[in-house]
Design a protein around this motif. Structure first.
Motif, PDB file in Angstrom:
ATOM      1  N   GLU A   1     -20.955  15.436 -21.760  1.00 15.87           N
ATOM      2  CA  GLU A   1     -22.268  16.104 -21.468  1.00 15.87           C
ATOM      3  C   GLU A   1     -22.533  16.029 -20.083  1.00 15.87           C
ATOM      4  O   GLU A   1     -23.307  17.069 -19.803  1.00 15.87           O
ATOM      5  CB  GLU A   1     -23.040  14.967 -22.320  1.00 15.87           C
ATOM      6  N   SER A   2     -22.228  14.905 -19.376  1.00 20.39           N
ATOM      7  CA  SER A   2     -22.556  15.090 -18.181  1.00 20.39           C
ATOM      8  C   SER A   2     -22.128  16.240 -17.119  1.00 20.39           C
ATOM      9  O   SER A   2     -22.582  16.570 -16.558  1.00 20.39           O
ATOM     10  CB  SER A   2     -22.455  13.764 -17.490  1.00 20.39           C
TER      11      SER A   2
ATOM     12  N   LEU B   1     -19.264   8.623 -12.678  1.00 24.58           N
ATOM     13  CA  LEU B   1     -19.640   7.973 -13.654  1.00 24.58           C
ATOM     14  C   LEU B   1     -19.416   6.697 -14.201  1.00 24.58           C
ATOM     15  O   LEU B   1     -19.881   5.798 -14.848  1.00 24.58           O
ATOM     16  CB  LEU B   1     -19.540   8.809 -15.037  1.00 24.58           C
TER      17      LEU B   1
ATOM     18  N   GLY C   1     -19.892  11.035 -23.344  1.00 25.07           N
ATOM     19  CA  GLY C   1     -20.719  11.243 -21.884  1.00 25.07           C
ATOM     20  C   GLY C   1     -20.227  11.982 -20.889  1.00 25.07           C
ATOM     21  O   GLY C   1     -21.043  12.441 -20.299  1.00 25.07           O
TER      22      GLY C   1
ATOM     23  N   VAL D   1     -28.617   9.523 -13.501  1.00 25.34           N
ATOM     24  CA  VAL D   1     -27.818   8.819 -14.521  1.00 25.34           C
ATOM     25  C   VAL D   1     -28.624   7.994 -15.255  1.00 25.34           C
ATOM     26  O   VAL D   1     -29.654   6.880 -14.459  1.00 25.34           O
ATOM     27  CB  VAL D   1     -26.585   8.424 -13.665  1.00 25.34           C
TER      28      VAL D   1
ATOM     29  N   GLU E   1     -16.193  13.018 -10.581  1.00 22.42           N
ATOM     30  CA  GLU E   1     -17.278  12.785 -11.626  1.00 22.42           C
ATOM     31  C   GLU E   1     -16.854  11.460 -12.630  1.00 22.42           C
ATOM     32  O   GLU E   1     -17.898  10.760 -12.732  1.00 22.42           O
ATOM     33  CB  GLU E   1     -17.745  13.756 -12.492  1.00 22.42           C
TER      34      GLU E   1
ATOM     35  N   THR F   1     -24.765   7.620 -18.650  1.00 19.67           N
ATOM     36  CA  THR F   1     -24.190   8.782 -18.469  1.00 19.67           C
ATOM     37  C   THR F   1     -25.428   9.753 -17.868  1.00 19.67           C
ATOM     38  O   THR F   1     -26.423   9.480 -17.522  1.00 19.67           O
ATOM     39  CB  THR F   1     -23.359   9.603 -19.389  1.00 19.67           C
ATOM     40  N   GLY F   2     -24.876  11.104 -17.184  1.00 21.91           N
ATOM     41  CA  GLY F   2     -25.855  11.970 -16.651  1.00 21.91           C
ATOM     42  C   GLY F   2     -26.998  12.422 -17.920  1.00 21.91           C
ATOM     43  O   GLY F   2     -26.419  12.681 -18.972  1.00 21.91           O
TER      44      GLY F   2
ATOM     45  N   LEU G   1     -27.606  15.523 -10.542  1.00 26.81           N
ATOM     46  CA  LEU G   1     -27.399  14.694 -11.611  1.00 26.81           C
ATOM     47  C   LEU G   1     -28.134  13.315 -11.421  1.00 26.81           C
ATOM     48  O   LEU G   1     -28.106  12.590 -10.922  1.00 26.81           O
ATOM     49  CB  LEU G   1     -26.054  14.464 -11.799  1.00 26.81           C
TER      50      LEU G   1
ATOM     51  N   THR H   1     -32.273  14.545 -15.362  1.00 25.61           N
ATOM     52  CA  THR H   1     -31.533  15.377 -14.516  1.00 25.61           C
ATOM     53  C   THR H   1     -32.341  16.767 -14.089  1.00 25.61           C
ATOM     54  O   THR H   1     -32.635  17.370 -12.920  1.00 25.61           O
ATOM     55  CB  THR H   1     -30.351  16.038 -14.849  1.00 25.61           C
TER      56      THR H   1
ATOM     57  N   TYR I   1     -24.107   5.485  -8.396  1.00 27.30           N
ATOM     58  CA  TYR I   1     -23.661   7.094  -8.798  1.00 27.30           C
ATOM     59  C   TYR I   1     -24.003   7.796  -7.607  1.00 27.30           C
ATOM     60  O   TYR I   1     -23.153   8.828  -7.145  1.00 27.30           O
ATOM     61  CB  TYR I   1     -24.268   7.732 -10.022  1.00 27.30           C
TER      62      TYR I   1
ATOM     63  N   GLY J   1     -23.648  18.951 -15.176  1.00 24.82           N
ATOM     64  CA  GLY J   1     -23.630  19.243 -13.662  1.00 24.82           C
ATOM     65  C   GLY J   1     -23.160  20.421 -13.317  1.00 24.82           C
ATOM     66  O   GLY J   1     -23.534  21.008 -12.287  1.00 24.82           O
TER      67      GLY J   1
END
Lengths: 570, 570
Positions: free
Chosen positions: A282-283, A307, A279, A74, A303, A323-324, A72, A329, A63, A287
């Motif tokens: 959310e990420s 991911l 995922g 992961v 992104e 995922t993030g 972020l 994070t 990532y 971010g």
């Protein structure tokens, strides 16, 4: 071009010693902090604890090169772990080799889905998961996860996809509660809750600077892990009924491709799609929030690729979907990470841990991890948002409630798909019965307002009807009904003006309805006009024969229509 | 209240001898005209020909009491027969007792669906079948039906759900063509085409009044039926390879409920739903068109109940699913029907025919019916509409093309469901990337127009952004992107006004996005304002805390915003 697909090229060439120090420190801190959650979320997915560590190494490294967020981090996260467990339980028995293999397939599939979506710039798909559906899903998942951890906390078995299955198996096994496990759970839970609530304040009172106190308070989980692991080793508690992680293979993750049969790929496709979407949503929202704080931008399409590559990396390095993650994070951000290099250093750190400390994991009690998950996850349950949605819009609340009830009662997939379908259906239903208003002139102005709400000038032979919606197939017939009822109820009517200021689209079905209305009004001796048709809408109408058929005129503004039609008879 | 559910109460008490004469004549004419099509459509559905007669008796009688259209004639129609055949072939072999029983179940189910939809006033569901999807479906069905009749015309077997299956089985059986059948088909086809095109003109030239010529020309099919039946009987053509209808049970339809097992009801539910929707859409649009010509109104909800009762009646009297039929309705209308009593008289007429003439049906050649279907059905194929849709909107054309390709290539259900899904998806996609425009003041007026299209006044520190779409989950993120890009590209910006004249809805997701935008613009030192927010939208916003959070103001009009913001710095 290269920078677009390899965002690392934007910062790597300018990397400086000053940044290195900050990033290395952040990486070290994150390493320590994410170990408990990595182990815990692997167990939540029904996988060996070490799989969570694997998922924090190569995916995070990859990532670093493909992602656009500076901060972020992961790795495995709770929701994705829950969804992974639900998907895998449908195809294999937890603990079996087939179960682990299916996890790798799921990682590869969701990686492929994300990369393809990124390459085709299809990130907008995730927009169809509305905020109420997502927040409902998170709340329900939090409840499901908490229920799933009760077994670990009490030292008994529980299983199932729905809340009722979980609770009923727990109830059956309730007589087998292990007192030692319960004692350990209770201590760890109390400690974690205390640290979370008072840790920072207490440390500051001891004289630590705010930032250091904050960081130290975040190490609560690792302290709990170390303490309970040592205690278990010291008194060999695993021989007295305390469930432990047990033997884990030492060394770095095994690298290689899983080769299951084709039917497994098919069965896991829909779960992989949902895992990818959830995922990603959310990420990306996390971010974006963090990037905004530092006036940076992230690219949603890139992104997706970042991911996706991380998940492909997970699939080939023995790891579960990633995922993030919010907590890792935030830890990274607060620990002062300046560039994605911090993430790479954390990945290397976890690699070292995996290489050296797996012997100790044998003694780590499951109850400690269950307590950790329980404490972290209850923040997902967000009753305030439920209440706010209810107040703001019954329609949004309906979608949210359906999501929650289906997630708890039918499982994760049913919940998220049901919420998606209901929110789309409700939107379509709303637009299928558009708000419309007869409007009149506010005296001595060029403004026109709803006759029912304002004192306005009208004329018995002219109706100005404002339609507050795009005209398309779902409301075309409704438009016809509205106009026919209007004409039937006003015998003196000679001119009808449809005011199109809020009409952003007239599709082929609505065009046919307009043609039918025009013809029918003509038969009744009523002339049909349009007003305030927008540029793009008029461009399209001009491609049809409707402007020629129209018995009346197309006025630029409602005022122009009013002037022309009033003058003609007054 | 009673009149709403029993529309017959509106005309029956006022029934007069004058109306009786006209209705009786119309009923007699319709009886003669609908016999060939009733028989033909039953065969099209793979059912015994007499089932088509049954479907024209009790269902029509029942509709007379529950329907709201004065002239609609109910019975088997081509599209519904095709859909019925496709549904039944999935559960039984054509010709078997199980196949016939399944037809009755399908009638009952679709009757129940229609009645329930009517009682819940859910007629709006049918609005989601857009005009392009319906016309594409009709065109594709016309092609499918024509292909299905080729076998009957040539005297060979063909079967399958898709066009390719039909054509390939035909191709395989091509060597078995029966010359006598072919000769008969060719004669009947030529005769029917000739009558359809020149019959009326020729009869008028012979001195008949226009109305009588029109009616007499419409009896072409019954003449063909009588002539070929007599020829077959006279020369016993059935023993020389000409396929005939064969033995049919004499007498009135058997009345009773079918009692199949539960799984059959489940399997047939989706087909019944689609049959109900398509039948309702077809019937109601025809009914509305005819009612409009006589300045009458029909009630869509009560039509659902009327058609539903007719189908329930079909299910208990040995008949296939029915709906309002175009040709029988037009015949009824032109024959001078004044009240629904005409339909009842036609039903009684067909009852008499069924009771007395079934012996003669033995000799009726299948080829005659196939020729009749072929000639009637090709009017469904409507290439002009395809071309018009293509010109007007690529998006609508896409939905239409998908419907046609799927109907021909995958079958009827796939076609109609695919078209429905694609048209909804395209609508959502369109609204997910709304048109927006920066607007400026047309000099010396209160009007504001797109800066890209018009010469307007602007100010570097004020951006007036008009969003041409309701704000909801699918475009909430797009809204954020639009605003962040705007702010990033205009460093001098101090005030942003979102002009909401075309915003008909702000849902919970969009509200969250607005809150995020407001907060982020505040961080950047930019003030956010709204203008022209509609009453219902503002009412809803006032239920949230957004109006308090908003850094700027809510202006009643764009002009007011422009006045206030310009004055503040100029």
């Amino acid at each position: 071009m290269m920078k677009r697909y390899f965002p690392a090229l934007a910062w790597l060439p300018h990397y400086q010693a000053r940044l290195f120090g900050a990033d290395l420190l952040a990486g070290a801190i994150v390493t320590v902090m994410v170990i408990p959650q990595s182990l815990a979320y692997a167990l939540l997915a029904g996988l060996p604890a070490v799989v969570g560590l694997y998922a924090s190494i190569l995916p995070q490294l990859v990532y670093t090169f493909f992602g656009t967020s500076r901060t972020l981090a992961v790795g495995p996260v709770a929701i994705i772990a829950l969804m992974t467990g639900a998907a895998l339980s449908q195809v294999a028995t937890p603990g079996s080799a087939a179960y682990l293999e299916a996890a790798l397939v799921l990682s590869l599939l969701s990686g492929a889905v994300l990369v393809v979506m990124g390459a085709l710039r299809m990130g907008f798909f995730s927009n169809f998961l509305s905020h109420p559906v997502i927040s409902g899903f998170l709340t329900a998942s939090g409840i499901l996860i908490a229920a799933s951890q009760l077994g670990g906390l009490l030292g008994i078995a529980s299983n199932g996809f729905t809340l009722w299955e979980r609770l009923s198996t727990l109830w059956q096994n309730l007589p087998d509660i292990d007192p030692l496990t319960l004692a350990m759970s209770a201590s760890v839970l109390s400690f974690l809750v205390w640290v979370r609530r008072y840790g920072k304040t207490s440390l500051k009172r001891l004289g630590l600077p705010a930032a250091a106190a904050d960081l130290l308070a975040r190490t609560g989980p690792i302290l709990a892990v170390v303490a309970t692991t040592l205690a278990t080793w010291l008194w060999q508690l695993q021989t007295h009924g305390v469930a432990v992680v047990g033997t884990v293979p030492a060394g770095l993750p095994p690298v290689g491709l899983p080769w299951p049969d084709a039917s497994l790929w098919q069965t896991l496709f829909v779960p992989a799609l949902l895992i990818s979407l959830v995922g990603f949503v959310e990420s990306v929202s996390m971010g974006q929030m963090l990037a905004a704080k530092r006036r940076q931008r992230i690219s949603p399409s890139q992104e997706l690729i970042g991911l996706g590559m991380a998940n492909l990396a997970a699939g080939v390095s023995g790891a579960m979907p990633v995922t993030g993650g919010l907590s890792r994070t935030v830890a990274n951000y607060h620990a002062g990470a300046k560039t994605p290099a911090a993430g790479a250093f954390a990945a290397l750190g976890i690699g070292v841990v995996t290489f050296t400390l797996t012997d100790w994991l044998y003694y780590l009690p499951i109850a400690t991890l269950a307590a950790f998950i329980t404490v972290s996850i209850l923040t997902l349950v967000d009753i305030a948002t439920l209440r706010a949605t209810w107040r703001y819009s019954r329609s949004d609340f309906t979608a949210q409630a359906v999501t929650i009830v289906l997630t708890l009662g039918e499982g994760i997939e049913a919940g998220i798909i049901g919420g998606l379908v209901v929110s789309i259906a409700l939107f379509l239903y709303r637009t299928s019965r558009p708000h419309s208003a007869l409007i009149g002139r506010v005296p001595a102005t060029e403004h026109f307002r709803n006759v029912a709400r304002h004192e306005v000038e009208t004329a018995s032979h002219v109706a100005l009807l404002r339609i507050d919606e795009s005209l398309y197939f779902a409301n075309a017939r409704y438009l016809e009904d509205t106009l026919y009822n209007l004409v039937a109820s006003r015998p003196a009517l000679e001119d009808v003006v449809i005011v199109c200021s809020a009409v952003n689209l007239i599709d082929a079905s609505a065009l046919e309805s307009l043609e039918a209305i025009n013809a029918r009004l003509k038969d009744s001796g009523v002339t049909l006009h349009l007003a305030e048709v927008k540029g793009p809408v008029m461009d399209r109408l001009n491609k049809s024969s409707f402007p020629q058929q129209l018995t009346g005129r197309v006025f630029l503004s409602t005022y122009a229509a009013w002037q022309a039609l009033r003058r003609s008879t007054d």
